[in-house]
Design an enzyme around this catalytic site. Sequence first.
Site, PDB file in Angstrom:
ATOM      1  N   ASP A 210       0.812  -1.220   0.000  1.00 34.91           N
ATOM      2  CA  ASP A 210       0.000   0.000   0.000  1.00 34.91           C
ATOM      3  C   ASP A 210       0.848   1.273   0.000  1.00 34.91           C
ATOM      4  O   ASP A 210       0.317   2.376  -0.053  1.00 34.91           O
ATOM      5  CB  ASP A 210      -0.924  -0.013   1.232  1.00 34.91           C
ATOM      6  CG  ASP A 210      -1.987   1.072   1.197  1.00 34.91           C
ATOM      7  OD1 ASP A 210      -2.525   1.341   0.119  1.00 34.91           O
ATOM      8  OD2 ASP A 210      -2.265   1.662   2.254  1.00 34.91           O
ATOM      9  N   SER A 235      -6.607   5.170   0.169  1.00 28.43           N
ATOM     10  CA  SER A 235      -6.988   3.881  -0.406  1.00 28.43           C
ATOM     11  C   SER A 235      -8.481   3.645  -0.203  1.00 28.43           C
ATOM     12  O   SER A 235      -9.031   3.935   0.865  1.00 28.43           O
ATOM     13  CB  SER A 235      -6.201   2.748   0.256  1.00 28.43           C
ATOM     14  OG  SER A 235      -4.814   2.963   0.139  1.00 28.43           O
ATOM     15  N   GLN A 285      -5.590  -1.968  -6.738  1.00 24.65           N
ATOM     16  CA  GLN A 285      -6.130  -1.021  -5.764  1.00 24.65           C
ATOM     17  C   GLN A 285      -6.784   0.145  -6.474  1.00 24.65           C
ATOM     18  O   GLN A 285      -6.308   0.613  -7.506  1.00 24.65           O
ATOM     19  CB  GLN A 285      -5.016  -0.487  -4.852  1.00 24.65           C
ATOM     20  CG  GLN A 285      -5.499   0.497  -3.793  1.00 24.65           C
ATOM     21  CD  GLN A 285      -4.355   1.045  -2.959  1.00 24.65           C
ATOM     22  OE1 GLN A 285      -3.791   2.081  -3.288  1.00 24.65           O
ATOM     23  NE2 GLN A 285      -3.996   0.348  -1.889  1.00 24.65           N
TER      24      GLN A 285
END
Length: 293
Positions: A210, A235, A285
Amino acid sequence: MNEPITPLEDLLDLLDLERIEQDVFRGVSRHALIPRVFGGQVAAQALVAAGRTVPEERPAHSLHAYFLRPGDPRVPIVYTVDRIRDGRSFTTRRVVAVQHGQPIFHLSASFQAHEEGLEHQEAMPAAPDPLDLPAPAELLARHADRIGGMGVVERLLRARAAVDLRYVDDPPFASAGEPREPRSQVWFRTNGKLADDPLLHVCLATYVSDMTLLDSVLLAHGRGGWVVGDVVGASLDHAMWFHRPFRADEWLLYDQESPTSQGGRGLARGRIFTQDGRLAVSVIQEGVVRVPR
């Protein structure tokens, strides 16, 4: 007198959740550069919680997650695991992370007993040797003026000290204002050796996954990101597939690209390869990518 712990030991302690009840765990956070919990931390902790309810001989093979609310780094996070299914080959778990009485994160993870099958993979893209690339301290110091001075550099280095992260090309904060191909590559490994527990390596890769995945979205528009303040981001969801065994304390190439951005959101996908060319992990993502007004 106790020896001071290393940044990696501190991160491992962060992932070592307290078991409150059989399927309920509690984790804490570290103060970050932003006033919310780092998304990779929540995802990794949730996967730890799920994995601790699954037999060791069934490693994780996928996760799908949504970031629902910003996490508060000042208070613990409670992770509740639902044992959705225990089949002959696959085990499924659902994890809800809660703070202040509200869910902040939701994860579904699947685990599989080892079996043989058909096998193929994409070829690993070309990339320079990681040791030929600037170390984080060198790279950040080189661009200190762009990101607010050496004070910011020192905070960034402290926040990421457990991981050796090396960019193949200039990161977004170093090339803001110059749109580029929406593609980014980084090498990473932990700053120290890890135990042989496969779940630990998968969770650490989840943590790191991430950190840079939305970089490719920023590159397409010449934006430097939250470090330079020309983009607000977070995110939204995160999915990973773990294809082959790997070690997070050995060099891994994270090859990332963005096929599209629109509506205040950007999509990015990544592939993580071992240094000898095995495709270990696939990642996708979507995140909020807004220009401040």
